[in-house]
Scaffold this active site. Sequence first.
Site, mmCIF file in Angstrom:
data_model
loop_
_atom_site.group_PDB
_atom_site.id
_atom_site.type_symbol
_atom_site.label_atom_id
_atom_site.label_comp_id
_atom_site.label_asym_id
_atom_site.label_seq_id
_atom_site.Cartn_x
_atom_site.Cartn_y
_atom_site.Cartn_z
ATOM 1 N N ASN A 58 6.003 -2.782 0.693
ATOM 2 C CA ASN A 58 4.824 -2.854 -0.301
ATOM 3 C C ASN A 58 4.523 -4.536 0.586
ATOM 4 O OD1 ASN A 58 7.278 -3.910 -1.445
ATOM 5 N ND2 ASN A 58 6.277 -4.412 -3.204
ATOM 6 N N CYS A 69 0.892 -0.580 -1.780
ATOM 7 C CA CYS A 69 2.329 0.245 -2.022
ATOM 8 C C CYS A 69 3.099 0.631 -0.535
ATOM 9 C CB CYS A 69 2.321 1.489 -2.686
ATOM 10 S SG CYS A 69 1.251 1.095 -4.538
ATOM 11 N N GLU A 71 4.583 3.167 0.273
ATOM 12 C CA GLU A 71 4.361 4.658 0.708
ATOM 13 C C GLU A 71 3.139 4.712 1.363
ATOM 14 O OE1 GLU A 71 4.947 3.477 -2.504
ATOM 15 O OE2 GLU A 71 5.563 5.166 -3.872
HETATM 16 N N1 THU Z 1 4.513 -0.384 -5.572
HETATM 17 C C1 THU Z 1 5.057 0.439 -4.377
HETATM 18 O O1 THU Z 1 5.051 -0.141 -3.332
HETATM 19 N N2 THU Z 1 4.815 1.658 -4.482
HETATM 20 C C2 THU Z 1 4.646 2.520 -5.645
HETATM 21 O O2 THU Z 1 4.409 3.565 -5.835
HETATM 22 C C3 THU Z 1 4.446 1.429 -7.112
HETATM 23 C C4 THU Z 1 4.511 0.206 -6.886
HETATM 24 C C5 THU Z 1 4.636 -1.689 -5.335
HETATM 25 C C6 THU Z 1 3.138 -2.345 -5.786
HETATM 26 C C7 THU Z 1 3.489 -3.893 -5.902
HETATM 27 O O3 THU Z 1 3.638 -4.609 -4.699
HETATM 28 C C8 THU Z 1 4.750 -3.698 -6.626
HETATM 29 O O4 THU Z 1 5.493 -2.565 -6.107
HETATM 30 C C9 THU Z 1 4.979 -4.053 -8.032
HETATM 31 O O5 THU Z 1 4.028 -2.974 -8.744
#
Ligand code: THU
Length: 157
Positions: A58, A69, A71
């Site tokens: 992320n 995110c 993914e």
């Molecule tokens: N986040 C992800 O990388 N993947 C997800 O499916 C949910 C949330 C990250 C986004 C942000 O940088 C941190 O987690 C907190 O929300």
Amino acid sequence: MAARDIEYFDNVEDLDNESKYLVHKAKEATANSYSPYSKFQVGSALILEDGTVVSGANQENASYPLCMCAERVALYAAASQYPQKKISKIAVVAHKRNHKELTPATSCGACAQVMLEFETRQKTPIQVVMFGPKDKWMKCARVALLLPFGFDKNSLG
Ligand code: THU
């Protein structure tokens, strides 16, 4: 829903070897998380049909809505570098900064929607491996199980 659509495991060791490897790569990717705001480090790793692994972490921004995110970082990197290759499986893990142990985190709706577009586009299922609620490892046979009413191009006419 068939019993094998979503499988649950108590231990990561109980996953198949490919899933375990992706979990390992996803954990490694958390080191590249840029998350000074949430302090929540997420890593994702996907495997293509030819065995190539692409990972992502992320990436946050002072303008919060621009955070991306893990993914989607991995998915868009794969689409950009290997546009002809199908994705077989994607894993995602997360931990809080300065915590070694994983914390349960299932993919957000936006990532599920993006995964769904990839799955629809390639016409073959993408398995999703996550460390979910109650500390259970989850293996979903396809993205559509995570988002049964996702938006798709049919609505656009
Ligand atoms: N986040 C992800 O990388 N993947 C997800 O499916 C949910 C949330 C990250 C986004 C942000 O940088 C941190 O987690 C907190 O929300």
